[in-house]
Every structure is written in structure tokens, then in C-alpha cells.
Design a protein around this motif. Structure first.
Motif, PDB file in Angstrom:
ATOM      1  N   ALA A  36      65.702  35.612 -36.911  1.00  0.00           N
ATOM      2  CA  ALA A  36      65.333  36.466 -35.782  1.00  0.00           C
ATOM      3  C   ALA A  36      63.965  36.027 -35.283  1.00  0.00           C
ATOM      4  N   ASP A  38      60.615  35.318 -33.280  1.00  0.00           N
ATOM      5  CA  ASP A  38      59.919  36.160 -32.297  1.00  0.00           C
ATOM      6  C   ASP A  38      59.517  35.383 -31.041  1.00  0.00           C
ATOM      7  N   GLY A  59      57.138  35.635 -26.683  1.00  0.00           N
ATOM      8  CA  GLY A  59      58.367  36.369 -26.966  1.00  0.00           C
ATOM      9  C   GLY A  59      59.588  35.862 -26.231  1.00  0.00           C
ATOM     10  N   GLU A  87      73.510  37.356 -31.669  1.00  0.00           N
ATOM     11  CA  GLU A  87      73.132  38.255 -30.582  1.00  0.00           C
ATOM     12  C   GLU A  87      71.956  37.642 -29.838  1.00  0.00           C
ATOM     13  N   GLU A  89      69.781  37.628 -25.727  1.00  0.00           N
ATOM     14  CA  GLU A  89      69.653  37.954 -24.309  1.00  0.00           C
ATOM     15  C   GLU A  89      69.207  36.702 -23.576  1.00  0.00           C
ATOM     16  N   LYS A 145      73.058  40.435 -21.887  1.00  0.00           N
ATOM     17  CA  LYS A 145      73.151  40.585 -23.339  1.00  0.00           C
ATOM     18  C   LYS A 145      74.483  40.030 -23.834  1.00  0.00           C
ATOM     19  N   ARG A 189      65.649  35.532 -25.163  1.00  0.00           N
ATOM     20  CA  ARG A 189      64.838  36.441 -25.965  1.00  0.00           C
ATOM     21  C   ARG A 189      65.758  37.205 -26.928  1.00  0.00           C
ATOM     22  N   ASN A 190      65.133  37.869 -27.908  1.00  0.00           N
ATOM     23  CA  ASN A 190      65.848  38.757 -28.836  1.00  0.00           C
ATOM     24  C   ASN A 190      67.052  38.084 -29.492  1.00  0.00           C
ATOM     25  N   LYS A 192      69.199  36.934 -32.591  1.00  0.00           N
ATOM     26  CA  LYS A 192      69.439  37.282 -33.989  1.00  0.00           C
ATOM     27  C   LYS A 192      70.691  36.556 -34.455  1.00  0.00           C
TER      28      LYS A 192
END
Length: 201
Positions: A36, A38, A59, A87, A89, A145, A189-190, A192
Motif C-alpha cells: 500500500a 503512499d 501521494g 484496488e 484509483e 475507482k 493514488r490509493n 492496495k
């Protein structure tokens, strides 16, 4: 009082929507989280840049095509996962695509996002063959997403809450890595990555 009830209802709707987005597509349990990042500093050693320029800052991971390489940007995650959930975005800056896939010694399968569709393809031979497709509008310059899962001979994806599934025997091929790929210019971004190296492990 009426205003408060209305606000509560709206909060409930938003919460329900996020819960719906997060639901598993193929797995009956939560997979262990493996990565994950950052995107505030360099990517760790589990990642490897294969093509293109991938720049983490503030980020966000900015992806840029390098025409002289004659291949779209590709980022490998060096873990072979029998079962996986990815996962992420993404935001596409202008015309382009976004892809998530998995490999053995060659490509196995991929989820492909274009401006007009979400699709799943198998890679028994080149070029890859689309076996499931969901027409939908994917607007540029907006965050979207995406959730991708694979398990056994199945792959599934959810894009902004819209789901697509596919089944093919080749998807069950043992994996050596997963990857992200992007056309032209994309921001991420984001991210996982969760998974298990053996079925049911």
C-alpha cells in the motif's frame, strides 16, 4: 429536525455506496495486505519499473509514456499471487487506457479500461482476446475507482461500482507477478495489493 434527518439520510447513502464499492467480487475472506505505497517517496523493492516513467510525489504516482521505448508504461509488482485483490484509483489525462494484469513467464490475463468500456481479456496468444466487456463512459480528468480480483480460473473487476466477471482455464496458470499499465499520461493514488501465494493459504 427535518434538515438533520435529510443530512443523516444523505450520509447513510454515501456510506452505503462506499461499502458497496468495497465488497469482494470473488473472495469469501479478506486477503492479506501486501503493498500500500503512499507515493510520497520512492517505490519499495517489491515494485519494478518495466517501461515508461513512474514518479511518486505528494501521494500521487504520475505515469508518463516514453515514445522512444515503443511500449506503454508498465509497473510490475514482484509477487506471484494465486488469489489477489488490487484496488486503485486512477485519472486518465486525455485519450488513453489503464490496465491491471498478471503474468507467469508470459501474460495470463488483464483488465482493460478505455474511455468507452471495461473489459477482461485472456492472453493464451498475442494479441490478447477480450472475453467479457461492459460498455460504459470513463471520463478523462476525473478520478475513477477500480477493483480487480482473480482466483482460480476467474477474473473480475469493479469500476466505479459497475461489475464485470470472466472465466477462462488459462487464468488458473500459476502467477509470477502482477502489473499496472497505462497509455500516454495517467495519475494513480490509493493503490492496495492484497493476496495469497497459494489457493486458500
Amino acid at each position: 429536525m427535518k434538515t438533520l434527518l435529510t443530512l443523516a439520510a444523505l450520509v447513510g447513502l454515501v456510506t452505503s455506496a462506499h461499502a458497496e464499492d468495497a465488497k469482494p467480487l470473488l473472495h469469501d475472506h479478506t486477503l492479506p495486505l501486501l503493498a500500500a505505497p503512499d507515493f510520497k517517496g520512492p517505490l519499495d523493492a517489491s515494485f519494478s519499473i518495466a517501461k515508461g516513467k513512474w514518479t511518486p510525489e505528494g501521494g500521487v504516482l504520475s505515469v508518463l509514456d516514453m515514445p522512444e521505448q515503443k511500449h506503454i508504461p508498465v509497473l510490475h509488482h514482484k509477487a506471484g499471487l494465486a488469489s489477489a485483490t488490487i484496488e486503485v484509483e486512477f485519472l486518465i489525462e486525455g485519450p488513453g487506457t489503464f490496465l491491471v494484469g498478471c503474468d507467469s513467464s508470459k501474460h495470463i490475463g488483464r483488465v482493460v479500461v478505455t474511455a468507452t468500456a471495461l473489459s477482461i481479456a485472456e492472453d493464451t496468444a498475442a494479441p490478447s482476446k477480450t472475453i467479457a466487456k461492459l460498455p460504459m463512459e470513463v471520463k478523462p480528468h476525473e478520478w475513477h475507482k477500480l477493483r480487480v480480483e482473480w482466483q482460480g480460473d476467474q477474473m473480475a473487476a469493479s469500476l466505479d461500482g459497475k461489475e464485470l466477471r470472466a472465466q477462462h482455464a488459462f487464468f488458473a496458470t500459476p502467477k509470477s507477478r502482477s502489473w499496472l499499465a497505462a497509455g500516454k499520461s495517467v495519475k494513480i493514488r490509493n493503490l492496495k495489493i492484497s493476496g495469497e501465494t497459494k489457493p486458500g493459504s
